[in-house]
Write an enzyme that holds these catalytic residues in place. Structure first.
Site, PDB file in Angstrom:
ATOM      1  N   HIS A 146       0.855   7.474   2.809  1.00 32.47           N
ATOM      2  CA  HIS A 146       1.123   7.264   1.347  1.00 32.47           C
ATOM      3  C   HIS A 146       2.158   8.253   0.668  1.00 32.47           C
ATOM      4  CE1 HIS A 146      -0.232   5.553  -2.358  1.00 32.47           C
ATOM      5  NE2 HIS A 146       0.194   6.679  -3.004  1.00 32.47           N
ATOM      6  N   HIS A 185      -0.928  -0.957  -5.530  1.00 28.38           N
ATOM      7  CA  HIS A 185      -2.615  -0.274  -5.578  1.00 28.38           C
ATOM      8  C   HIS A 185      -3.424  -1.235  -4.832  1.00 28.38           C
ATOM      9  CE1 HIS A 185      -4.938   2.888  -7.787  1.00 28.38           C
ATOM     10  NE2 HIS A 185      -3.650   3.630  -7.244  1.00 28.38           N
TER      11      HIS A 185
END
Length: 922
Positions: free
Chosen positions: A226, A299
């Protein structure tokens, strides 16, 4: 004293909407359900005071009734009564706002907790237990209040009370075997590979000590997929072969991102690029006073587990990305793009651990709506894609644009700058979010409670106002948001050339009970980290106090490139920045099997009315007004056009200037089933088409990329390489540089050994500057008898099209972007700028047929179209109607401008295909 205020509808005691949702679960018997809102308020006050509080704050007296009781439960609930509240450690935004309102009324020392009460009539206990976790609450963040546990609670604080006593924890890494290293990574949710764990072990061997838990967590965050984008920045051995296994091409790529997308940007060297791939968002020139910035985030993983919270915090996070650009920017608009599974799936067929698409859709849309609307930031554009492969992993893209003063686009960090944490308090929510989102989802993921956050837009609104004021007074040297990894990434990434020390016990907490490591890696929302000069401390504290925003000095900048963390004067971490930012490069293999495309021939029909109607009933083409009308798209009074009435959003953020910005998106994951190269090209082409349609200057278009992919297996990685190569080729071809981007890998759901893998998906967002807002045009027909043109050539390109998928045809040729696309964009852009075009709409899903129909809907105008005049070669009627060839536009032109328009469009495929009729027949 604990007061229980129960609020219920005055005129409609039964919840019919909830009843229908329950029937969708397969409950066919007749029943009724009541839903009540509950406030638990702990306050030493008289019954008269609590009545006053209820009437002033908690109810709408026109439509709601209430009753007041003492204590959490007066009597044990019956089997048909459920009370749902948040679990320990989960943010309760309504309770926070309620406490604030009570303080304004003079009640300072109080505690508040909210809940919902459900009461069923006509359902058995087993049926209620079946319904509850599917519709009434999410076990990740909520729970049923158990009477036996809660009946004796004396204080609401006991609902969140946790305890912690300091203990410095070390992880036995030095003597660990390879297998033990892997077990440590799994046990602590580090998502680190065996190779990475070995490198970390060697680092601490040189130091002659074991790492603390905090040090290991810090490394895991900064080395996560990430945060570090390891796959795109690693080494890739790429091979392209044909279906027989013959090698077509081989190449070794080191840092795919740098050698494709970023390479194109730096080779183009666009004079209007201000800051690209360096900050929280990309920044480009706008007008004499301001630059404009844009960022789009994903997300996905959080939204698959807790749709409302995941989507709302996605919006909040990308807004903070804009706030955290340079020395501070002002958020001005948001966009969102969703990829969902179709909702027509029975609960019986739903794999274990997956939420029903209906629940995900409602939750995601509601989260984006509530956060953006309450922030006072308009949601101006977006899109929705439906495909069964998004069942395990919905995709949630959230973007925000901002305005930044010309001299504030770059950060400056100096030794002895103070490190300040401002905004919301820190809790256990969001712990391991960065590492969690770097792995595939499994049915066991339901237990990763800490990886989900709950947002509070009211808190972020106050934080935004304070930061904007401080930025205007030049009080901030640098700032960033607490996103993935919380303080561990926010602080460390900004001081990697300096170093810092942080005093973790100074961090304001929502409640007691957090360890020093949890404080450091918590991803609690609505927090920003500021770097300020000591001489500015008192002035900036005053600004934040006026906005009622918490503001705490938690550390200072060093100059030895070390990160030192203290808790109650105990050193709990000491790490070298040089090590933290020199993670080992991953080495992966990528393979792409080039398949030969096959033609598909259909029988021509005499009439295609029914096919067109069926296309408009497709979720991917049908109206999305059920989503759009939930958003405020005109707050801040800068929207030039409205959703649906133009192919891109246009904003005029500086009312003292005529300049405006256009934002459009392009996405079509279905083409990747044939070739991700042409999928990426088509997405770029579509995003550019959309901003061209409203009047964008083709020479001032900038792109953002957002990749959402499965796990980086050789076939998936081969597809990713193909897409990145396409991004390089067409960015260079169109001279449209990328300014920002994000990748989200591992979008897979594993259940009983099977994988649900999303289609390779690339969202391209286009940002452009228009020199005069008055030149902006709509995407619908305006006047009878005006001429209708098609710009661009139509080819036999129906592979993965809406039409072929509707007919379940898997063959066909993928749409390919031609070399003359640049010329079409440029000449049409100039014609629109000269005022020769009345309206313009691009041909995308559903092709020419859908585009023409859509242009008729707004003013109920008809049109006559002659398919023989469409530039094409030997195509059948359905191929002309439904081909999804890129770089095509339907254009409305006044008759008196016919010759001028055609002169502007010389040298590009152009067809005068009809005119707008006086009736409403298409």
């Amino acid at each position: 004293m604990i007061w229980k205020i129960i609020v219920s509808p005055k005129y409609k005691p039964y919840d019919e909407r909830l009843k229908q949702e329950i029937k969708d679960l397969g409950i066919e018997k007749e029943f009724k359900v009541k839903k009540r809102r509950i406030y638990f308020i702990e306050l030493d006050c008289s019954p008269k005071d609590i009545e006053r509080i209820t009437q002033l704050l908690l109810i709408d007296p026109i439509i709601e009734d209430y009753r007041i009781e003492e204590n959490l439960f007066r009597t044990p609930p019956k089997f048909n009564q459920l009370t749902i509240t948040f679990r320990k450690g989960v943010e309760d935004p309504v309770a926070l706002s309620c406490r604030k309102a009570l303080s304004f009324l003079g009640f300072k020392n109080c505690e508040v907790r909210t809940a919902f009460e459900y009461e069923f009539e006509g359902l058995a206990k087993e049926e209620i237990e079946f319904i509850a976790p599917k519709l009434l609450y999410n076990p990740l963040i909520e729970e049923v209040m158990n009477y036996e546990i809660y009946k004796d609670l004396k204080s609401i604080k006991d609902l969140t009370r946790l305890s912690y006593k300091f203990k410095r924890i070390e992880i036995n890494l030095l003597k660990a075997s390879q297998k033990e290293l892997e077990e440590i990574s799994f046990k602590h949710c580090l998502s680190l590979t065996a190779q990475e764990m070995k490198v970390i072990q060697e680092y601490f061997k040189k130091k002659g000590r074991n790492p603390t838990d905090c040090e290991l967590e810090t490394i895991a965050v900064l080395w996560s997929e990430h945060c570090a984008h390891k796959t795109l920045k690693g080494k890739i051995d790429y091979k392209e072969i044909d279906e027989k296994g013959n090698v077509i091409e081989e190449r070794k790529i080191e840092n795919l991102l740098k050698n494709t997308i970023m390479k194109a940007t730096f080779e183009i060297n666009h004079p209007d690029c201000v800051s690209v791939f360096e900050d929280n968002s990309g920044v480009v020139k706008f007008n004499k006073s301001y630059d404009v910035c844009l960022k789009v985030e994903t997300h996905n993983h959080p939204s698959s587990l807790e749709p409302y919270g995941g989507a709302s915090t996605g919006v909040g996070g990308v807004i903070r990305d804009i706030l955290g650009t340079g020395q501070g920017a002002k958020p001005i608009a948001s966009l969102d793009v969703f990829c969902f599974s179709p909702w027509k799936i029975s609960y019986k067929d739903l794999p274990k651990g997956i939420l029903h698409p209906k629940r995900i859709i409602k939750g995601v849309v509601g989260g984006v709506r509530d956060y953006g609307n309450k922030m006072g930031i308009p949601t101006v554009c977006g899109g929705v894609i439906f495909d069964e492969r998004f069942l395990g992993n919905p995709l949630v893209y959230c973007g925000t644009a901002g305005l930044i003063e010309k001299d504030k686009a770059f950060k400056r960090i100096n030794k002895d700058d103070l490190i300040v944490l401002c905004g919301a308090r820190t809790g256990k929510d969001g712990i391991h979010g960065a590492t969690f989102s770097s792995q595939e989802l499994k049915e066991e993921t339901i237990e990763l409670t800490g990886a989900v956050q709950i947002g509070n837009p009211i808190e972020e609104k106050k934080l935004t106002e304070a930061i904007v004021k401080a930025t205007q007074e030049n009080l901030i040297d640098a700032l960033t948001d607490c996103g993935a990894g919380g303080l561990s990434s926010a602080v460390t990434e900004l001081v990697k050339e300096k170093g810092a020390e942080v005093w973790l016990d100074k961090v304001p907490l929502k409640y007691k009970g957090l360890s020093y490591t949890e404080i450091w890696i918590s991803e609690s929302q609505e927090r920003m980290v500021l770097f300020i000069s000591p001489e500015n401390l008192e002035r900036i504290k005053k600004i934040f106090s006026e906005e009622e925003v918490e503001f705490t000095t938690i550390g200072r900048v060093r100059d030895d490139k070390k990160i030192l963390l203290y808790y109650e004067n105990n050193l709990v971490a000491e790490l070298d920045c040089s090590f933290l930012f020199s993670l080992p490069l991953s080495e992966k293999k990528a393979i792409w099997i080039k398949k030969k495309e096959k033609d598909a021939k259909l029988k021509e029909e005499d009439n295609y009315n029914q096919e067109i109607k069926m296309l408009f009933s497709s979720p991917n083409i049908a109206s999305k007004d059920w989503i759009i009308h939930q958003y405020d798209h005109e707050v801040q009074a800068q929207s030039v056009n409205k959703p649906y009435l133009a192919d891109a959003a246009v904003l005029r953020p500086d009312l003292e200037s005529k300049e405006c910005i256009a934002i459009g998106v392009g996405i079509n994951p279905f083409y990747s089933d044939i070739d991700p190269y042409w999928m990426a090209a088509a997405s770029i082409d579509e995003a550019i088409r959309n901003v061209i349609c409203v009047g964008a200057d083709f020479e001032k278009i900038f792109l953002l990329d957002n990749f959402s992919w499965g796990a980086p297996s050789p076939p998936n990685l081969g597809a990713l390489v193909r897409a990145c190569l396409s991004c390089y080729d067409f960015s260079k071809e169109f001279l449209t540089p990328f300014i920002s981007g994000k990748d989200s890998l591992n979008n897979e759901y594993i259940i009983e050994g099977k994988r649900i893998v999303i289609p390779h998906t690339l969202l391209i967002t286009a940002l452009s500057v228009i020199d005069d807002w008055r030149k902006v045009i709509p995407n619908y027909f305006l006047h009878q008898e005006n001429l209708v043109y098609i710009v661009g050539v139509t080819k036999k390109e129906l592979g993965a099209s809406e039409y072929f998928r509707m007919k379940k045809i898997k063959d066909g040729y993928a749409p390919q972007v031609e070399k003359d696309a640049k010329k079409i964009f440029k000449q049409l852009s100039e014609a629109i700028s000269e005022g020769l075009v009345e309206s313009c709409h691009d041909c995308s899903e559903g092709g020419l047929a859908v585009a023409v129909c859509e242009m008729c809907f707004v003013n109920f105008l008809g049109v006559t179209v002659f398919l023989d005049e469409v530039p094409s070669k030997n195509l059948l009627s359905y191929e002309i109607l439904f081909s999804e060839s890129p770089t095509r536009f339907i254009v409305e032109v006044k008759k008196e401008n016919k010759d001028k328009f055609e002169k502007y469009m010389e040298g590009v495929p152009l067809g005068l295909i009809g005119c707008i009729s006086k009736n409403d027949i298409i």
